[in-house]
Design a protein around this motif. Sequence first.
Motif, PDB file in Angstrom:
ATOM      1  N   SER A  13       0.795  -1.239  -0.053  1.00 50.29           N
ATOM      2  CA  SER A  13      -0.033  -0.128  -0.040  1.00 50.29           C
ATOM      3  C   SER A  13       0.781   1.274  -0.088  1.00 50.29           C
ATOM      4  CB  SER A  13      -1.073   0.071   1.173  1.00 50.29           C
ATOM      5  OG  SER A  13      -1.654  -0.891   1.116  1.00 50.29           O
ATOM      6  N   ILE A  14       1.755   1.304   0.881  1.00 52.71           N
ATOM      7  CA  ILE A  14       2.343   2.620   1.210  1.00 52.71           C
ATOM      8  C   ILE A  14       3.388   2.995  -0.145  1.00 52.71           C
ATOM      9  CG2 ILE A  14       4.646   1.958   2.450  1.00 52.71           C
ATOM     10  CD1 ILE A  14       2.519   5.275   2.912  1.00 52.71           C
ATOM     11  N   ASP A  36       9.567  -7.785  -4.212  1.00 50.09           N
ATOM     12  CA  ASP A  36       8.395  -8.044  -3.438  1.00 50.09           C
ATOM     13  C   ASP A  36       8.470  -9.556  -3.070  1.00 50.09           C
ATOM     14  OD1 ASP A  36       5.739  -6.603  -2.242  1.00 50.09           O
ATOM     15  OD2 ASP A  36       5.827  -8.689  -1.960  1.00 50.09           O
ATOM     16  N   ARG A  41       2.455  -9.474  -7.336  1.00 52.20           N
ATOM     17  CA  ARG A  41       2.249  -7.970  -6.660  1.00 52.20           C
ATOM     18  C   ARG A  41       3.442  -6.994  -7.381  1.00 52.20           C
ATOM     19  NH1 ARG A  41       1.699  -7.924  -1.159  1.00 52.20           N
ATOM     20  NH2 ARG A  41      -0.294  -8.993  -1.608  1.00 52.20           N
ATOM     21  N   ASN A  76       7.532  -4.265   9.086  1.00 52.51           N
ATOM     22  CA  ASN A  76       8.469  -3.564  10.116  1.00 52.51           C
ATOM     23  C   ASN A  76       9.725  -4.554  10.384  1.00 52.51           C
ATOM     24  OD1 ASN A  76       6.559  -1.612  10.065  1.00 52.51           O
ATOM     25  ND2 ASN A  76       5.677  -1.894  12.097  1.00 52.51           N
ATOM     26  N   HIS A  79      12.649  -4.242   8.087  1.00 52.37           N
ATOM     27  CA  HIS A  79      13.417  -2.793   7.810  1.00 52.37           C
ATOM     28  C   HIS A  79      14.699  -2.986   7.991  1.00 52.37           C
ATOM     29  CE1 HIS A  79       9.362  -0.417   8.344  1.00 52.37           C
ATOM     30  NE2 HIS A  79       9.184  -1.234   7.593  1.00 52.37           N
ATOM     31  N   GLU A  96      10.667   3.275   5.700  1.00 57.45           N
ATOM     32  CA  GLU A  96       9.468   3.452   6.496  1.00 57.45           C
ATOM     33  C   GLU A  96       9.496   3.354   7.964  1.00 57.45           C
ATOM     34  OE1 GLU A  96       6.843   4.878   5.899  1.00 57.45           O
ATOM     35  OE2 GLU A  96       6.781   5.207   3.657  1.00 57.45           O
ATOM     36  N   LYS A  97       8.657   4.041   8.599  1.00 55.14           N
ATOM     37  CA  LYS A  97       8.330   4.137   9.804  1.00 55.14           C
ATOM     38  C   LYS A  97       7.725   2.805  10.223  1.00 55.14           C
ATOM     39  CE  LYS A  97       4.624   4.319  10.607  1.00 55.14           C
ATOM     40  NZ  LYS A  97       3.275   3.663  10.001  1.00 55.14           N
ATOM     41  N   THR A 125       7.101  11.090   7.813  1.00 52.48           N
ATOM     42  CA  THR A 125       6.584  11.882   6.555  1.00 52.48           C
ATOM     43  C   THR A 125       5.963  13.422   6.975  1.00 52.48           C
ATOM     44  OG1 THR A 125       5.621   9.796   5.924  1.00 52.48           O
ATOM     45  CG2 THR A 125       4.778  11.639   4.971  1.00 52.48           C
ATOM     46  N   TRP A 164      -0.761  -7.911   8.887  1.00 49.87           N
ATOM     47  CA  TRP A 164       0.150  -8.193   9.824  1.00 49.87           C
ATOM     48  C   TRP A 164       0.300  -7.025  10.965  1.00 49.87           C
ATOM     49  CZ3 TRP A 164       3.675  -4.059   9.891  1.00 49.87           C
ATOM     50  CH2 TRP A 164       3.612  -3.214   8.805  1.00 49.87           C
ATOM     51  N   TRP A 218      -6.984   1.215   7.355  1.00 46.87           N
ATOM     52  CA  TRP A 218      -5.790   1.079   6.444  1.00 46.87           C
ATOM     53  C   TRP A 218      -5.690  -0.227   5.999  1.00 46.87           C
ATOM     54  CZ3 TRP A 218      -2.528   4.188   3.995  1.00 46.87           C
ATOM     55  CH2 TRP A 218      -1.162   3.468   3.400  1.00 46.87           C
ATOM     56  N   SER A 220      -3.739  -3.300   4.710  1.00 51.74           N
ATOM     57  CA  SER A 220      -2.442  -3.894   4.056  1.00 51.74           C
ATOM     58  C   SER A 220      -2.686  -4.673   2.736  1.00 51.74           C
ATOM     59  CB  SER A 220      -2.018  -4.917   5.221  1.00 51.74           C
ATOM     60  OG  SER A 220      -1.153  -5.880   4.677  1.00 51.74           O
ATOM     61  N   ALA A 221      -1.695  -4.534   1.780  1.00 54.68           N
ATOM     62  CA  ALA A 221      -1.949  -5.372   0.496  1.00 54.68           C
ATOM     63  C   ALA A 221      -1.968  -6.745   0.757  1.00 54.68           C
ATOM     64  CB  ALA A 221      -0.799  -5.138  -0.171  1.00 54.68           C
TER      65      ALA A 221
HETATM   66  N1  LIG Z   1       4.672   6.727   6.329  1.00 55.43           N
HETATM   67  C1  LIG Z   1       3.376   6.512   6.308  1.00 55.43           C
HETATM   68  O1  LIG Z   1       2.552   7.595   6.379  1.00 55.43           O
HETATM   69  C2  LIG Z   1       2.827   4.985   6.110  1.00 55.43           C
HETATM   70  C3  LIG Z   1       1.712   4.880   5.797  1.00 55.43           C
HETATM   71  C4  LIG Z   1       1.389   3.472   6.108  1.00 55.43           C
HETATM   72  C5  LIG Z   1       2.375   2.244   6.183  1.00 55.43           C
HETATM   73  N2  LIG Z   1       3.784   2.847   6.534  1.00 55.43           N
HETATM   74  C6  LIG Z   1       4.751   1.807   6.919  1.00 55.43           C
HETATM   75  O2  LIG Z   1       5.145   1.217   5.358  1.00 55.43           O
HETATM   76  C7  LIG Z   1       5.396  -0.156   5.568  1.00 55.43           C
HETATM   77  C8  LIG Z   1       4.429  -0.781   4.701  1.00 55.43           C
HETATM   78  O3  LIG Z   1       3.300  -1.018   5.088  1.00 55.43           O
HETATM   79  P1  LIG Z   1       2.247  -1.233   3.961  1.00 55.43           P
HETATM   80  O4  LIG Z   1       0.847  -0.754   4.659  1.00 55.43           O
HETATM   81  O5  LIG Z   1       2.419  -0.534   2.580  1.00 55.43           O
HETATM   82  O6  LIG Z   1       2.302  -2.777   4.205  1.00 55.43           O
HETATM   83  P2  LIG Z   1       1.755  -3.814   3.012  1.00 55.43           P
HETATM   84  O7  LIG Z   1       1.484  -5.119   3.641  1.00 55.43           O
HETATM   85  O8  LIG Z   1       0.622  -3.164   2.221  1.00 55.43           O
HETATM   86  O9  LIG Z   1       2.761  -3.982   1.782  1.00 55.43           O
HETATM   87  C9  LIG Z   1       4.011  -4.605   2.560  1.00 55.43           C
HETATM   88  C10 LIG Z   1       4.753  -5.184   1.197  1.00 55.43           C
HETATM   89  O10 LIG Z   1       6.223  -5.817   1.623  1.00 55.43           O
HETATM   90  C11 LIG Z   1       6.201  -7.185   0.995  1.00 55.43           C
HETATM   91  N3  LIG Z   1       7.241  -7.760   1.788  1.00 55.43           N
HETATM   92  C12 LIG Z   1       7.302  -8.282   2.956  1.00 55.43           C
HETATM   93  N4  LIG Z   1       8.543  -8.706   3.500  1.00 55.43           N
HETATM   94  C13 LIG Z   1       9.347  -8.471   2.341  1.00 55.43           C
HETATM   95  C14 LIG Z   1      10.533  -8.862   2.186  1.00 55.43           C
HETATM   96  N5  LIG Z   1      11.428  -9.286   2.943  1.00 55.43           N
HETATM   97  N6  LIG Z   1      11.067  -8.322   1.026  1.00 55.43           N
HETATM   98  C15 LIG Z   1      10.416  -8.022  -0.163  1.00 55.43           C
HETATM   99  N7  LIG Z   1       9.064  -7.521   0.240  1.00 55.43           N
HETATM  100  C16 LIG Z   1       8.447  -7.877   1.080  1.00 55.43           C
HETATM  101  C17 LIG Z   1       4.731  -7.771   1.321  1.00 55.43           C
HETATM  102  O11 LIG Z   1       4.765  -8.942   0.327  1.00 55.43           O
HETATM  103  C18 LIG Z   1       3.966  -6.644   0.806  1.00 55.43           C
HETATM  104  O12 LIG Z   1       3.566  -6.413  -0.533  1.00 55.43           O
HETATM  105  C19 LIG Z   1       5.325  -0.538   7.184  1.00 55.43           C
HETATM  106  O13 LIG Z   1       6.525  -0.511   7.819  1.00 55.43           O
HETATM  107  C20 LIG Z   1       4.375   0.562   7.552  1.00 55.43           C
HETATM  108  O14 LIG Z   1       4.633   1.048   9.039  1.00 55.43           O
HETATM  109  C21 LIG Z   1       4.194   4.037   6.499  1.00 55.43           C
END
Ligand SMILES: NC(=O)c1ccc[n+]([C@@H]2O[C@H](COP(=O)([O-])OP(=O)(O)OC[C@H]3O[C@@H](n4cnc5c(N)ncnc54)[C@H](O)[C@@H]3O)[C@@H](O)[C@H]2O)c1
Length: 353
Positions: A13-14, A36, A41, A76, A79, A96-97, A125, A164, A218, A220-221
């Motif tokens: 998503s992010i 990914d 995806r 998370n 990261h 990302e946070k 952000t 997650w 919110w 998650s994908a």
């Molecule tokens: N800055 C912001 O405003 C904001 C907003 C939402 C989320 N986030 C942060 O962004 C991060 C992702 O959140 P999201 O909502 O996009 O999650 P999400 O579940 O939508 O997407 C995460 C993606 O990472 C992939 N993934 C997981 N482990 C992996 C790895 N080892 N290698 C490659 N790909 C991998 C998953 O398959 C998935 O497609 C989190 O850390 C979340 O805290 C930040």
Amino acid sequence: MKKVKVGIIGAGSIAQMGHLPFYQTHPDVELVAVTDLNLDRAKSVAEAFQISNVYGNVEEMFEKEPLDAVSICTINCTHVPIAKLALQKGISVLIEKPLAMNVEEALELEEVAKKSGKTCMVGMTHRFRHDAQAMKRFVEAGDLGDIYYVKAKILQRRNTPTGWFTDQSKSGGGPLMDIGVHVLDLAWWLSGQPKIQTVSGHLVQGIGNYHTIMQNRWESAEKLSTLESVFDVEDFASGYLRFTNGIVLLLEASWALNGPKDEGLKVEMYGTKGGLSLQPLCYYSEHNSILTETKLDIVPNNPHEAEIHHFVEAVKRNEKSLVPIDQGVRVMQMLESIAQSSKSQREIRISEK
Ligand SMILES: NC(=O)c1ccc[n+]([C@@H]2O[C@H](COP(=O)([O-])OP(=O)(O)OC[C@H]3O[C@@H](n4cnc5c(N)ncnc54)[C@H](O)[C@@H]3O)[C@@H](O)[C@H]2O)c1
């Protein structure tokens, strides 16, 4: 001019909403690859953003692509391991946070980042919002006098994320790590990043999984149903933080709380000469012995776009960013102490150098 070659790690998503569109609008960026674990995806996102190379794991991408920078948009718990790998290859990172799962991990990464000499930025952000930057100008000009009390809150009524996010082993925590981190970082940054002294925390799972319908959350994908997924984190967190310069900060963060509907992110700052609030964006003071309330008139920006473009500029010039790793570590220390204090039911004393 040589383009900055960027890779995206985690195509959820992010990445789709907050990273890819804004790398695309930067004239000096070439989006080179998407990785990914979910290859389908990664492929569909690469197609949507016209990116030629797709990978199912970071090791392969790092092996094959000569990258300058990556955005780490994964869950998370991944990261820090991914950021270390990238920095060791000489690749700058935007993480990302929350930065890490705990302070230990964050400190390890700080060491690796220092050795690499590359840009290591944390995705806070909200520092890039025009309204927040306007507040920062007032604080830095001394318009608040001595600040002694700061309130930072983000209280949502029913907005628990899916997937997650509710699993401690993957997220490291609930709203404290997910959204509390944003408002804590913002309030601390606006306050001039004072040194932390003591921390008290209170974490509760008050609502847990719920059946509430017709509400947005919110997503998650990884579209796991919240009712079926692990839920072992808090959904409400508060913290009371004292800093060595006398500032006290009250933090409140919830995903689900029986109170007024989602008020958004709020910061209030109180000083000897004036006060500031974010939402409404106002400066409170006294002029000629008369109370004044001044509305700050700014045009809102897209903070995600500003954040990504700032990161690209930092990479191009090999400069420290607005959110360097050492600041991320200090925020991580506050978050971890809030959770520890809640667990031990005691105030935590910290001696920051
Ligand atoms: N800055 C912001 O405003 C904001 C907003 C939402 C989320 N986030 C942060 O962004 C991060 C992702 O959140 P999201 O909502 O996009 O999650 P999400 O579940 O939508 O997407 C995460 C993606 O990472 C992939 N993934 C997981 N482990 C992996 C790895 N080892 N290698 C490659 N790909 C991998 C998953 O398959 C998935 O497609 C989190 O850390 C979340 O805290 C930040």
